[in-house]
Design a protein around this motif. Structure first.
Motif, PDB file in Angstrom:
ATOM      1  N   ARG A 339       0.833  -1.215   0.000  1.00 49.70           N
ATOM      2  CA  ARG A 339       0.000   0.000   0.000  1.00 49.70           C
ATOM      3  C   ARG A 339       0.865   1.261   0.000  1.00 49.70           C
ATOM      4  O   ARG A 339       0.504   2.270  -0.610  1.00 49.70           O
ATOM      5  CB  ARG A 339      -0.924   0.015   1.222  1.00 49.70           C
ATOM      6  CG  ARG A 339      -2.031  -1.026   1.173  1.00 49.70           C
ATOM      7  CD  ARG A 339      -3.170  -0.606   2.094  1.00 49.70           C
ATOM      8  NE  ARG A 339      -2.722  -0.381   3.446  1.00 49.70           N
ATOM      9  CZ  ARG A 339      -2.764  -1.283   4.412  1.00 49.70           C
ATOM     10  NH1 ARG A 339      -3.207  -2.511   4.150  1.00 49.70           N
ATOM     11  NH2 ARG A 339      -2.352  -0.990   5.642  1.00 49.70           N
ATOM     12  N   ALA A 340       2.004   1.204   0.691  1.00 49.27           N
ATOM     13  CA  ALA A 340       2.869   2.386   0.786  1.00 49.27           C
ATOM     14  C   ALA A 340       3.685   2.617  -0.469  1.00 49.27           C
ATOM     15  O   ALA A 340       4.358   3.644  -0.584  1.00 49.27           O
ATOM     16  CB  ALA A 340       3.798   2.247   1.990  1.00 49.27           C
ATOM     17  N   ARG A 352       7.899   9.455 -12.681  1.00 50.54           N
ATOM     18  CA  ARG A 352       8.302   8.138 -12.191  1.00 50.54           C
ATOM     19  C   ARG A 352       9.695   7.774 -12.705  1.00 50.54           C
ATOM     20  O   ARG A 352      10.559   7.321 -11.949  1.00 50.54           O
ATOM     21  CB  ARG A 352       7.281   7.087 -12.623  1.00 50.54           C
ATOM     22  CG  ARG A 352       7.577   5.712 -12.064  1.00 50.54           C
ATOM     23  CD  ARG A 352       6.573   4.686 -12.558  1.00 50.54           C
ATOM     24  NE  ARG A 352       5.197   5.085 -12.264  1.00 50.54           N
ATOM     25  CZ  ARG A 352       4.136   4.300 -12.485  1.00 50.54           C
ATOM     26  NH1 ARG A 352       4.319   3.096 -13.004  1.00 50.54           N
ATOM     27  NH2 ARG A 352       2.933   4.722 -12.201  1.00 50.54           N
ATOM     28  N   GLU A 353       9.926   7.987 -13.978  1.00 51.71           N
ATOM     29  CA  GLU A 353      11.241   7.650 -14.544  1.00 51.71           C
ATOM     30  C   GLU A 353      12.324   8.565 -13.981  1.00 51.71           C
ATOM     31  O   GLU A 353      13.446   8.123 -13.700  1.00 51.71           O
ATOM     32  CB  GLU A 353      11.176   7.761 -16.065  1.00 51.71           C
ATOM     33  CG  GLU A 353      10.267   6.722 -16.705  1.00 51.71           C
ATOM     34  CD  GLU A 353      10.081   6.944 -18.191  1.00 51.71           C
ATOM     35  OE1 GLU A 353      10.632   7.970 -18.699  1.00 51.71           O
ATOM     36  OE2 GLU A 353       9.390   6.128 -18.842  1.00 51.71           O
ATOM     37  N   TRP A 354      11.996   9.853 -13.819  1.00 53.86           N
ATOM     38  CA  TRP A 354      12.979  10.800 -13.289  1.00 53.86           C
ATOM     39  C   TRP A 354      13.359  10.443 -11.856  1.00 53.86           C
ATOM     40  O   TRP A 354      14.544  10.482 -11.475  1.00 53.86           O
ATOM     41  CB  TRP A 354      12.383  12.209 -13.340  1.00 53.86           C
ATOM     42  CG  TRP A 354      13.272  13.273 -12.789  1.00 53.86           C
ATOM     43  CD1 TRP A 354      14.253  13.945 -13.439  1.00 53.86           C
ATOM     44  CD2 TRP A 354      13.253  13.796 -11.450  1.00 53.86           C
ATOM     45  NE1 TRP A 354      14.857  14.857 -12.608  1.00 53.86           N
ATOM     46  CE2 TRP A 354      14.260  14.785 -11.375  1.00 53.86           C
ATOM     47  CE3 TRP A 354      12.494  13.522 -10.314  1.00 53.86           C
ATOM     48  CZ2 TRP A 354      14.520  15.501 -10.203  1.00 53.86           C
ATOM     49  CZ3 TRP A 354      12.741  14.224  -9.147  1.00 53.86           C
ATOM     50  CH2 TRP A 354      13.740  15.203  -9.093  1.00 53.86           C
ATOM     51  N   ALA A 355      12.370  10.065 -11.032  1.00 52.87           N
ATOM     52  CA  ALA A 355      12.647   9.723  -9.637  1.00 52.87           C
ATOM     53  C   ALA A 355      13.515   8.477  -9.540  1.00 52.87           C
ATOM     54  O   ALA A 355      14.469   8.426  -8.739  1.00 52.87           O
ATOM     55  CB  ALA A 355      11.325   9.520  -8.886  1.00 52.87           C
ATOM     56  N   ARG A 419       7.697   6.998  -3.773  1.00 52.24           N
ATOM     57  CA  ARG A 419       7.255   5.661  -4.167  1.00 52.24           C
ATOM     58  C   ARG A 419       7.902   5.243  -5.489  1.00 52.24           C
ATOM     59  O   ARG A 419       8.235   4.053  -5.670  1.00 52.24           O
ATOM     60  CB  ARG A 419       5.732   5.641  -4.280  1.00 52.24           C
ATOM     61  CG  ARG A 419       5.025   5.778  -2.941  1.00 52.24           C
ATOM     62  CD  ARG A 419       3.508   5.656  -3.077  1.00 52.24           C
ATOM     63  NE  ARG A 419       2.850   5.696  -1.782  1.00 52.24           N
ATOM     64  CZ  ARG A 419       1.546   5.516  -1.586  1.00 52.24           C
ATOM     65  NH1 ARG A 419       0.763   5.291  -2.630  1.00 52.24           N
ATOM     66  NH2 ARG A 419       1.032   5.562  -0.372  1.00 52.24           N
ATOM     67  N   SER A 420       8.056   6.190  -6.383  1.00 56.39           N
ATOM     68  CA  SER A 420       8.714   5.856  -7.653  1.00 56.39           C
ATOM     69  C   SER A 420      10.162   5.432  -7.434  1.00 56.39           C
ATOM     70  O   SER A 420      10.719   4.640  -8.203  1.00 56.39           O
ATOM     71  CB  SER A 420       8.671   7.074  -8.591  1.00 56.39           C
ATOM     72  OG  SER A 420       7.343   7.453  -8.873  1.00 56.39           O
ATOM     73  N   ALA A 421      10.776   5.947  -6.361  1.00 55.54           N
ATOM     74  CA  ALA A 421      12.158   5.584  -6.025  1.00 55.54           C
ATOM     75  C   ALA A 421      12.223   4.354  -5.128  1.00 55.54           C
ATOM     76  O   ALA A 421      13.318   3.979  -4.681  1.00 55.54           O
ATOM     77  CB  ALA A 421      12.834   6.765  -5.337  1.00 55.54           C
TER      78      ALA A 421
END
Length: 654
Positions: A339-340, A352-355, A419-421
């Motif tokens: 969930r997190a 998302r890609e940048w992170a 989250r993306s990272a």
């Protein structure tokens, strides 16, 4: 003379009843639907017009109109139950009752019902001005009762107002005793659910602009009274909701189960405080992090938030503690971790890609978090209530294009980047800061203090609070927001910038704080006088819980004693004319012995006429005493001692 047989059309009774009904309904007109308020006013005016023309409406017409009104209330609220529908219906029936009133019984019923309808104003407002207004309403109803039972009707407020005022003053001691000692219910007597689902304050979802819209509202969310140590205002983060699920535009609150086991808490809390929350039709309540033991009437959930079973439709007062909890030994379950880290597919792919790319350049999660905050601080990110609208991929549009927004923009983007990272993160919604009221020694949290921040999960530490909005460079804070930002007592100083936006408090602000202190005292001491407060107060007097029944006996004995004292005072006042009656009865007995066929049921004028017709000799001796008695009985002023003495001497000469 039996006043119950007199018509209520005598002098001033109908206009007085109309005025009393208008006074009773006035507070409700501001809350019930406009058409109901307007119709009750029309009914009162129609009654006055009929009174002037000495007319009465046909009952069949009233029946048809009543049925139409009941149907209108049902169409308005889709029910006849609940607060708004019930009060709207009873207001109409109250006005209709006066329209068809014809007898003493009808008028008395209207006045007694007025006491109950008057109290319904507390369903909408428990403010101190409402209490003072209702006190005036009670006094007016007492004036109506006195006038209704007066053979002469209503002839001005001077005499009737004095009688009603004295009666009210005599009732105040008993009222105070009942308020303090009468057993109280666990919830307020007039606590009713609101028919309206609309509320004010933070919602259980967050989208761009949702929290920023609250910034212009100065309505009070809650007040906080600390016991002992007080945290800096920059550390007053009032946690309310955790938002974990994101659909690409809106953050949502997920369902969590209540905490079943006991948390390991330090021996003593860091802060202790009492919260007085204003009604907002929400289930969640707020407290300083970290939230642990839930207040009475609430539950602690696994995301460390507090929720109540019922919505807050009345002012809610609760005590709470803040603990410095060590989460270093805890870990996330697979479900919590999922969930997190949840992100919607095929949205905001650029962020998302940048992170993910930037995370590879840093050795640890903590280093990456510090770099993101520094990135916000050094780049042209602005803090504003009027950002440009982004319709698609709101995170990408905010982070790379507009770079302007309110706290929800920064909190949402920061959690998405984390989250993306691969770093577990979530949004927390609540309030930040407070305004100190020196006149009441408590803090005021307003809707304009609504705020969103984030939490990230770090191994070996647990959830850490991160406020990305605080990373904005002070020079890029919108001018209109600097005053509110400064009230956070160093909110932006985290990055070494001294804002210096303290504004001097003016006269109007001081007056507002003084009035709020008075209102808070009223709410806590009078309207918030609960069963627990009563028990606590009685324990200070040495009365233990198992001794409360003796307190009830004492209360009953006090009321009975007060009744005897009141009755004695009434009889004592009535005894002022007792010597007159005694001498008059003595006069009648003398006349009977002189063969004058009189008795107690005859009026003094009839006795005088009968004496003159029966014996001129007896008449010459008795006439002065009878005429003096007539003068005493029918004079307006109080009987003087000289007049009473003269009457006694005249009776003796008969």
């Amino acid at each position: 003379m039996n006043v119950k047989q007199l018509p209520i059309s005598r002098q001033g009774i109908i206009p007085l009843l109309i005025a009393i009904q208008a006074l009773v309904l006035l507070p409700l007109w501001f809350y019930i639907p406009v058409w109901i308020s307007a119709l009750t006013i029309v009914l009162l005016l129609a009654k006055y017009a009929m009174y002037r023309r000495d007319a009465t409406p046909p009952r069949w017409v009233l029946l048809i109109v009543v049925l139409l009104c009941v149907g209108g209330v049902f169409l308005q609220f889709k029910t006849l139950n609940g607060r708004d529908a019930g009060i709207g219906l009873i207001s109409l029936m109250y006005a209709f009752k006066l329209l068809e009133a014809r007898s003493y019984r009808d008028a008395a019923l209207i006045l007694f019902i007025s006491f109950f309808i008057l109290v319904t104003a507390f369903f909408y407002s428990e403010a101190i001005w409402m209490g003072l207004y209702l006190l005036i309403g009670v006094l007016s109803i007492l004036v109506g009762l006195v006038a209704l039972n007066s053979p002469r009707g209503f002839q001005g407020l001077s005499g009737l107002g004095k009688i009603s005022g004295v009666t009210l003053l005599q009732a105040i001691p008993i009222m105070i005793l009942l308020f303090l000692f009468f057993p109280r219910s666990a919830s307020p007597l007039w606590s009713m659910p609101s028919d309206s689902q609309a509320g004010s304050g933070i919602d259980d979802t967050m989208s761009p602009g949702s929290i920023g819209a609250l910034h212009t509202f100065d309505d009070i969310a809650f007040r906080v009274d600390f016991e002992g140590k007080v945290p800096p205002r920059s550390e007053m983060y009032w946690r309310g909701l955790v938002l974990s699920r994101f659909d690409g535009f809106t953050w949502f609150k997920e369902r969590h189960s209540p905490v079943r086991g006991e948390l390991e808490l330090p021996m003593t809390p860091t802060y202790q405080y009492k919260v007085q929350m204003e009604p907002n039709n929400r289930n969640w309540i707020f407290g300083l992090e970290e939230l642990a033991e839930a207040p009475k009437g609430a539950y602690l959930f696994s995301d460390h938030t507090w929720l109540r079973r019922r919505q807050i439709t009345q002012r809610f007062i609760y005590s709470a503690q803040a603990y410095d909890i060590d989460f270093s030994g805890q870990s996330l379950s697979e479900n919590q971790l999922e969930r997190a880290l949840q992100l919607p597919r095929n949205s905001n792919t650029q962020t998302r890609e940048w992170a993910a790319e930037q995370r590879q350049k840093h050795s640890s999660d903590e280093a990456f978090i510090r770099w993101i905050l520094s990135y916000i601080h050094q780049n042209q990110y602005r803090y504003t209530l009027t950002p440009r609208v982004i319709e698609v991929d709101t995170i990408d549009g905010f982070w790379f294009d507009t770079q302007e927004g309110f706290c929800e923009h920064y909190a949402g983007a920061f959690v998405y980047i984390m989250r993306s990272a691969g770093i577990p993160a979530r949004v927390v919604a609540g309030y930040q800061g407070a305004e100190y009221n020196p006149y009441g020694d408590y803090y005021i949290v307003r809707q304009s203090d609504a705020h969103a921040w984030t939490e990230v999960w770090l191994e070996g530490e647990g959830w850490r609070r991160i406020d990305p909005t605080a990373a904005i460079h002070p020079s890029r804070v919108e001018e209109d927001l600097r005053g509110s930002a400064s009230s956070r007592d160093g909110w932006f100083e985290e990055f070494g910038s001294d804002m210096g936006f303290d504004a001097p408090e003016g006269l109007l602000q001081n007056l507002a704080l003084r009035w709020d202190a008075i209102q808070t005292f009223w709410s806590e001491t009078v309207m918030g006088y609960s069963r627990d407060m009563q028990f606590s107060w009685l324990r200070k007097l040495g009365i233990k819980r198992h001794q409360y029944r003796y307190l009830g006996y004492g209360l009953l004995a006090t009321i009975i004693l007060a009744g005897f004292i009141f009755g004695y005072l009434v009889l004592r006042g009535a005894q002022k004319l007792e010597p007159v009656t005694k001498h008059y009865l003595r006069l009648l007995k003398k006349l009977q012995k002189l063969d004058i066929p009189c008795d107690r049921n005859m009026g003094p004028k009839d006795v005088l006429k009968l004496t003159r017709e029966s014996s001129q000799k007896v008449y010459s001796r008795a006439a002065p005493a009878l005429k003096t008695y007539i003068e005493i009985r029918y004079q307006q002023q109080e009987v003087s001692a000289d007049l009473l003495k003269r009457f006694k001497q005249q009776v003796s000469k008969v």
